[in-house]
Enzyme design. Structure first.
Site, PDB file in Angstrom:
ATOM      1  N   HIS A 160       0.647  -0.646  -0.137  1.00 26.20           N
ATOM      2  CA  HIS A 160       0.127   0.255   0.328  1.00 26.20           C
ATOM      3  C   HIS A 160       0.996   1.280  -0.138  1.00 26.20           C
ATOM      4  CE1 HIS A 160      -4.234   2.052   1.683  1.00 26.20           C
ATOM      5  NE2 HIS A 160      -3.396   3.016   1.398  1.00 26.20           N
ATOM      6  N   GLU A 172      -2.323  -1.497  -2.919  1.00 25.02           N
ATOM      7  CA  GLU A 172      -3.569  -1.025  -2.824  1.00 25.02           C
ATOM      8  C   GLU A 172      -3.204   0.989  -2.541  1.00 25.02           C
ATOM      9  OE1 GLU A 172      -4.852  -4.124   0.904  1.00 25.02           O
ATOM     10  OE2 GLU A 172      -4.056  -1.960   1.516  1.00 25.02           O
ATOM     11  N   HIS A 218      -8.217  -5.567   7.646  1.00 19.60           N
ATOM     12  CA  HIS A 218      -7.825  -4.823   8.828  1.00 19.60           C
ATOM     13  C   HIS A 218      -8.343  -4.968  10.214  1.00 19.60           C
ATOM     14  CE1 HIS A 218      -7.092  -0.671  10.565  1.00 19.60           C
ATOM     15  NE2 HIS A 218      -6.965  -0.327   9.116  1.00 19.60           N
ATOM     16  N   HIS A 221       6.174   4.106   3.996  1.00 23.99           N
ATOM     17  CA  HIS A 221       7.102   3.229   4.193  1.00 23.99           C
ATOM     18  C   HIS A 221       7.092   1.794   2.921  1.00 23.99           C
ATOM     19  CE1 HIS A 221       2.146   2.893   4.057  1.00 23.99           C
ATOM     20  NE2 HIS A 221       2.560   3.350   4.888  1.00 23.99           N
TER      21      HIS A 221
END
Length: 237
Positions: free
Chosen positions: A43, A70, A190, A50
């Site tokens: 993501h 994502e 999640h 990151h």
């Protein structure tokens, strides 16, 4: 069997904290696949705090399972996805400064925008999934966008399950039943963990894929990556 896709963002976060290349995200992606994971998820965010955009390019040749990218479909993200051409793109309406994703799309309000974005990815042979809350009208709205799949945003379930309230699964089951009736594939992600994944799987008909990152990496600190992946696979059978 539901596929397990490992989100490796946390590995990139650890790498970036020291400014070098340890741990190496490409090597980690190779390892999780060797250990049995059926997909790799990243993501990237615009600030690249990151996963970096270059990581997506570097990962493409080594991800031989499903590659899922994502993100919020801003122009730079769309350009990256169209360049890399992963197996799947998951559209998430997160703000640039969000710590992590915290809500699904309003598929009714953003219908026209989503139709445009989704059709562009599909024209390029990329399967689409959109992040949605377990709300029936939003599932119906997702169908109208032309998406291939939805990803149920599972923080609410995980929170209620942690409190001992198993009734928190109900809106997710109802959403899954409707999605199946509408011909939408179902993913989820999640706050899913070793503690709650089996219960979730047992109550979501035709769950195709789960994307798990934070919990899996945290659990691996104590139990080891290979062992944890095998534990997830057992619970997803």
């Amino acid at each position: 069997m539901t596929k397990l896709s490992v989100n490796i963002n946390k590995i990139a976060t650890l790498r970036n904290s020291r400014g070098g290349d340890v741990p190496n995200v490409v090597d980690f992606a190779k390892d999780v696949q060797r250990f049995g994971a059926e997909g790799v998820t990243i993501h990237p965010r615009p600030d690249e705090r990151h996963i970096r955009y270059q990581d997506a390019r570097d990962l493409k040749p080594v991800v031989y399972t499903e590659f899922n990218i994502e993100g919020n479909p801003v122009k730079s993200f769309m350009d990256l996805v169209l360049e890399v051409k992963p197996t799947q793109v998951t559209l998430v309406p997160d703000a640039e400064d969000a710590i992590t994703s915290n809500a699904g799309w309003d598929t009714i309000k953003h219908k026209d925008f989503l139709i445009e974005v989704i059709s562009e990815f599909q024209k390029n042979g990329i399967r689409t999934s959109i992040f949605v809350d377990p709300v029936l009208k939003q599932i119906e709205g997702a169908k109208a966008t032309g998406t291939d799949r939805i990803e149920l945003y599972t923080e609410g379930f995980a929170h209620q399950y942690g409190l001992g309230n198993k009734e928190g699964i109900k809106p997710y089951t109802e959403s899954a039943v409707l999605a199946n009736e509408l011909g939408l594939g179902i993913n989820a992600g999640h706050d899913l963990s070793l503690d709650n994944i089996q219960f979730f799987k047992e109550n979501i008909p035709n769950l195709l894929e789960v994307s798990i990152g934070h919990a899996l990496i945290a659990e691996s600190l104590y139990l080891g990556v290979e062992n944890v992946i095998q534990m997830y696979l057992q619970r997803l059978k």
